[in-house]
Design an enzyme around this catalytic site. Sequence first.
Site, mmCIF file in Angstrom:
data_model
loop_
_atom_site.group_PDB
_atom_site.id
_atom_site.type_symbol
_atom_site.label_atom_id
_atom_site.label_comp_id
_atom_site.label_asym_id
_atom_site.label_seq_id
_atom_site.Cartn_x
_atom_site.Cartn_y
_atom_site.Cartn_z
ATOM 1 N N HIS A 149 0.948 -1.205 -0.051
ATOM 2 C CA HIS A 149 -0.095 0.089 -0.036
ATOM 3 C C HIS A 149 0.743 1.252 0.032
ATOM 4 O O HIS A 149 0.306 2.285 -0.097
ATOM 5 C CB HIS A 149 -1.087 -0.119 1.218
ATOM 6 C CG HIS A 149 -0.626 0.409 2.645
ATOM 7 N ND1 HIS A 149 -0.181 -0.600 3.392
ATOM 8 C CD2 HIS A 149 -0.465 1.505 3.196
ATOM 9 C CE1 HIS A 149 0.108 0.103 4.582
ATOM 10 N NE2 HIS A 149 -0.131 1.267 4.518
ATOM 11 N N ASP B 24 1.209 -7.501 2.094
ATOM 12 C CA ASP B 24 1.306 -6.119 1.988
ATOM 13 C C ASP B 24 2.657 -5.743 1.680
ATOM 14 O O ASP B 24 3.333 -5.115 2.697
ATOM 15 C CB ASP B 24 0.607 -5.406 3.144
ATOM 16 C CG ASP B 24 0.203 -4.022 2.724
ATOM 17 O OD1 ASP B 24 0.895 -3.437 1.914
ATOM 18 O OD2 ASP B 24 -0.473 -3.435 3.654
ATOM 19 N N SER C 277 4.017 2.510 8.310
ATOM 20 C CA SER C 277 3.882 1.428 7.115
ATOM 21 C C SER C 277 5.002 0.990 6.281
ATOM 22 O O SER C 277 5.804 1.996 5.830
ATOM 23 C CB SER C 277 2.855 1.761 6.252
ATOM 24 O OG SER C 277 1.648 1.817 6.895
HETATM 25 N N1 ARG Z 1 -4.468 0.856 7.293
HETATM 26 C C1 ARG Z 1 -3.404 0.891 6.625
HETATM 27 C C2 ARG Z 1 -2.540 2.066 6.947
HETATM 28 O O1 ARG Z 1 -3.045 3.086 7.381
HETATM 29 C C3 ARG Z 1 -3.234 0.857 5.265
HETATM 30 C C4 ARG Z 1 -3.882 -0.029 4.593
HETATM 31 C C5 ARG Z 1 -4.047 0.151 2.836
HETATM 32 N N2 ARG Z 1 -5.110 -1.208 2.742
HETATM 33 C C6 ARG Z 1 -6.116 -0.628 2.211
HETATM 34 N N3 ARG Z 1 -7.152 -1.850 1.964
HETATM 35 N N4 ARG Z 1 -6.596 0.518 2.109
HETATM 36 O O2 ARG Z 1 -1.283 1.991 6.973
#
Ligand code: ARG
Length: 716
Positions: free
Chosen positions: A85, A230, A651
């Site tokens: 992501h 991911d 992330s």
């Molecule tokens: N929740 C994750 C973060 O803020 C991002 C994940 C991205 N995936 C998605 N399905 N939008 O780091």
Amino acid sequence: MKKILCTLAAILMVATGAKADEGMWLLPLLQKMNIKSMQEIGCELSAEEIYSINHSSLKDAIVHFGSGCTGEIISNEGLLVTNHHCGYGNIQKLSSDEHNYLENGYWAMSRNEELPCKGLTVTFLQNMTDVTPILNKEKKHLEKKYRNAENAGEKIAAELEAKASELIEAAKADYPHCEANIVSFYNNNVQYLIVDKVFTDVRFVGAPPASVGKFGGETDNWMWPRHTGDFSMFRVYAGKDNEPADYSEENVPYIPKKSLTISLKGVQENDFSFIMGYPGRTQRFQTASQLKQMIDINRIRVDARTTRQNIMNEGMEASPSVRLKYASKYARSSNGWKKWQGEELAFQKLNIIGREEQKEQDFIKWVGQKKSRLAQYGQALKKVDEAVAAGKDAERIITYINESVASMGPETVLINFFNTLNTHLKGSTDTAAVIRQSVEETLPLFKDYDVALEKKMCVAMLQFYRDEVDSIYFPQIKENFATLDFQQYVDGIFRNSHFATREKFEQVANLSIKDLADDPLKEFHSAIVQVITPCYASYFGNAEQLKEGSREFAAGLLKWQKGEPSYPDANSTMRLTYGTVKPYSPKDAVLYRHYSTLTGVMEKEDPNNYEFKVPAKLKELYEAKDFGMYAENDNIVTCFLTTNDITGGNSGSPVLNAKGELIGLAFDGNWESMSSDVMFEPDLQRCICVDIRYVLFMMDKFGGASHLLEEMNFSK
Ligand code: ARG
């Protein structure tokens, strides 16, 4: 104030031995604050092995990826791994209907096939130094110098600024090829001089298909149990001198000071783990009034995005080509949208405001015990609360506007064009050439632009705005906004404006700025600017008071908790968090194991749901148990949980074991603790990590990119 600042530096220094789990710790203070407690729960490294400015240390392998994520170097030839992501926007940009790397995945089978990512940067931290004492001393001196002078405040500010520039210039001289900045911590109580090296030639190496990299989609986002692969890989390139250089065919893979060693041993419950990375923003030093306002504002964002995302989603479901165009915009929008809803729920469930208010009560009591405390911190909360109250309504309107009528597709084109134009006009008198150049630089926005979908979104966002805000905030355009038929209005804009379709926008290259004067979208945008400008004035009118109150509040809190180690709010600077691998109980009678496996991917499979498709090849590998050296108990561990304290920006961060070897990548937080940016919840809060063995399994067995293994280092 002066006194507060001096004592603060002292407070930060005396603290020793922190507790695990909570905390986004500052690396230069590791030795003083954390290493002892880290070692007590299993860490086998010294502080110097983690962060050193004289020798290569782990920090040299951790990078700021783009401006919003973390990545880590995993080979001596600049190979980098981060989340899928995090690479998403860049992979999307490189993709087309014919070569859809986002959808199908990609692996460069040789260096020539590594794809340059225009605009992507990778930043290596060189050094960070606390310059608070220097700046405080200077401030003291200036206050004396200008004691009775006219405009003393302005003079002091200007000379302080000059002192800061001097420090920055000196750092740049010491560190060739580097950038330097002064960054504030603890609500402006502490300043660090940070030196970075920024690389601009970064190339896409590979990623799994979206059905793996984004498996579970928005449904599973922010949730455990999780089965997302991911990750994505890039490579940092440098000039022949191994220093940053803009893209060139001549560039060569960057040779890093340090690359991480990978462990294939996996994790056990209670194993020590730590994470280094670039957490973006937290609100752990905010007051209850600020937090209430934050929730209120986020509700507006959620409502606006619900409207827009529903339309986007419909378009994406109907056409793979539209999906590719909007994939990145949608994911970005939806990520915040879901986070804020979870946060609101968690605020209620975990009584966040109540607990914050209790803390403030206790703080006020402590302040009241001494005259000197009253003098220093007695007005802090009042200042903040007043400023928040004064800016509240304006902030609501600003948010309504920015989330709806100021972010419609054609308007984004318009704003981008004029911003680019104004920037270039500063350096040139050839207006016609500048217009042509600005058109050219704005045109790529139409790559991710579907006219039918944009029209629908415009109508919906205009309607949303009219439904939600008071008529005094309606834009004053030729037509009457209160009774306007938005469908007709938008059709007119798409027919007549130069900013709504690619064809008409291309014509701008041959026009003069005067020719654009009657543009209907320009008229609308100017009317919106008229509405928002006084709101900004009102919102920022109390910025100084807010800053002052926040600074005093944070200084007071630190003094109150004197002796306990503390960490500042996240601010996109490098931090370390440490804890252990741990399961959790989300609710009564339910226990969540600390890891997930490929079995769960197969269980979640739903061929009729885009978010839960499983590639045929993955099923084959699973059925044949063809897991290679990545297996554990005849299965693949996909993700695992730790107690590490992370937030957005972390992330892609490396999850490291006791020896500092790479065991996974942090990529999410869990639903039950969505208030975590404000308060850490030891029993509920977990960091969701993708297991490095799943990453390598997907790269090697599924993606066929085993050649990359040769440049990696594995622990014995
Ligand atoms: N929740 C994750 C973060 O803020 C991002 C994940 C991205 N995936 C998605 N399905 N939008 O780091």
